[in-house]
Enzyme design. Structure first.
Site, short mmCIF file in Angstrom:
data_model
loop_
_atom_site.label_atom_id
_atom_site.label_comp_id
_atom_site.label_asym_id
_atom_site.label_seq_id
_atom_site.Cartn_x
_atom_site.Cartn_y
_atom_site.Cartn_z
N ASP A 71 7.48 34.04 -11.39
CA ASP A 71 7.61 33.62 -9.99
C ASP A 71 7.50 32.11 -9.82
OD1 ASP A 71 8.19 35.81 -8.36
OD2 ASP A 71 6.10 36.46 -8.24
N ARG A 96 0.10 35.44 -10.59
CA ARG A 96 0.58 34.08 -10.34
C ARG A 96 -0.52 33.03 -10.52
NH1 ARG A 96 4.47 33.05 -5.42
NH2 ARG A 96 4.98 31.35 -6.85
N ARG A 144 -1.80 36.55 2.15
CA ARG A 144 -2.10 35.78 0.94
C ARG A 144 -3.24 34.80 1.18
NH1 ARG A 144 2.35 36.10 -2.65
NH2 ARG A 144 3.22 38.18 -2.43
N HIS A 173 4.32 35.37 3.82
CA HIS A 173 3.99 33.95 3.79
C HIS A 173 4.48 33.32 5.10
CE1 HIS A 173 3.92 33.31 -0.89
NE2 HIS A 173 2.69 33.20 -0.43
N CYS A 269 11.05 28.64 -0.36
CA CYS A 269 10.13 29.04 -1.44
C CYS A 269 10.39 28.25 -2.73
CB CYS A 269 10.30 30.52 -1.76
SG CYS A 269 9.91 31.59 -0.40
N1 ARG Z 1 7.43 36.77 -5.61
C1 ARG Z 1 6.77 35.67 -4.98
C2 ARG Z 1 5.47 36.15 -4.37
O1 ARG Z 1 5.43 37.23 -3.84
C3 ARG Z 1 7.64 35.05 -3.95
C4 ARG Z 1 7.05 33.83 -3.34
C5 ARG Z 1 7.91 33.25 -2.29
N2 ARG Z 1 7.47 31.96 -1.92
C6 ARG Z 1 7.30 31.54 -0.66
N3 ARG Z 1 7.00 30.31 -0.47
N4 ARG Z 1 7.34 32.37 0.35
O2 ARG Z 1 4.47 35.47 -4.42
#
Ligand code: ARG
Length: 276
Positions: A71, A96, A144, A173, A269
């Site tokens: 990612d 991550r 998140r 996000h 992103c």
């Molecule tokens: N697969 C990543 C996650 O879920 C995608 C992140 C996307 N980034 C963003 N800035 N919205 O963390």
């Protein structure tokens, strides 16, 4: 009504090529490990985005991709840079976690002073959940970033931080639900239904003239866009946003990042802004 005259200003972005991009785990509703990713196509789409920035006169710095971090292409999540100061990230998911250190190491190697770097105590996924305007830093949480990261960011940057609660898992996000179009004018576009009722009222109060996106354009990740003050790079399938953006004097630039959408991300992103 005549559109506001717009001007682009040169930006410095940090990006990470999707050399190891794949979907092997699922930490947002867009990610389905059963759906194969076309890696050469993902790379080509990412290169298009980078080349577009370069053509528009912006600077693109590159972060080395790490094989175990699929990612990492979503470079916006790795830190938040405002006034030359770097608030590092702390990821919510262990998959991550190691990206945070890779970002801080990049800043150290590239001349940032230790006094301008901060490894945070609370979870924040960088510009995934922080958005910057001239007056405020907007901080999304709900999926998140921790609400506790707001105080940490406010203290570190010395700017007022406004918390916003996200309620729809597809918009996990802040940068999937809101985009800063013109920071000097505190001008944004957003999808109201992605926010809690209280946060919607906050947005209405702070941004009464905001461009509100439809459910369709939000679902195309149309708010995952990057503006340089004039050009707004956004997913090309978010067609309903093009005319409203033009009516405001912006030049929408449709991008195809269809492969990266399988990871739940698009233009923004992939783009971390290094604000001087
Ligand atoms: N697969 C990543 C996650 O879920 C995608 C992140 C996307 N980034 C963003 N800035 N919205 O963390």
């Amino acid at each position: 009504m005549r559109p506001t005259p717009r001007e682009s200003s040169p930006r410095r972005y940090l990006m990470c090529p999707p050399a190891h991009f794949t979907v092997t785990y699922s930490i947002n509703p867009w990610m389905d490990p059963a759906k194969p990713v076309d890696l050469p196509l993902a790379l080509a789409q990412w290169e298009d985005l980078r080349d577009r920035y370069l053509t528009l006169g912006h600077t693109v710095e590159l972060l080395d991709p790490v094989p175990e971090l699929p990612d990492m292409v979503f470079a916006a999540n790795g830190a938040t840079v405002v006034g030359g100061r770097v608030l590092g990230a702390r990821f919510a998911h262990p998959e991550r976690a190691a990206e945070a250190g890779a970002h801080l190491a990049w800043f150290r190697r590239n001349g940032w002073a230790e006094a301008d770097l901060w490894a945070p105590e609370h979870v924040n996924e960088g510009e995934g959940d922080f958005a910057v305007t001239a007056s405020w830093i907007l901080a999304g949480s709900g999926f998140r970033s921790s609400p506790l990261c707001r105080a940490e960011a406010q203290e570190f940057f010395g700017r007022p931080v406004i918390g916003l609660e996200l309620v729809d898992p597809r918009y996990y996000h802040l940068d999937t639900a809101l985009c800063v179009l013109d920071e000097e004018r505190d001008e944004v576009m957003y999808f109201p239904d992605a926010f809690s009722p209280g946060s919607r009222s906050v947005l209405e109060r702070l941004f009464p003239d905001a461009l509100r996106a439809t459910a369709e354009d939000a679902a195309a990740l149309g708010l995952n866009a990057v503006s340089d003050g004039l050009h707004v790079l956004l997913p090309q399938t978010a067609t309903g946003l093009f005319d409203p953006l033009r009516a405001r004097g912006f030049e929408p630039v449709g991008m195809d990042l269809g492969e990266l959408l399988k990871g739940g991300g698009s233009v923004k992103c992939c783009t971390q802004e290094l604000r001087p």
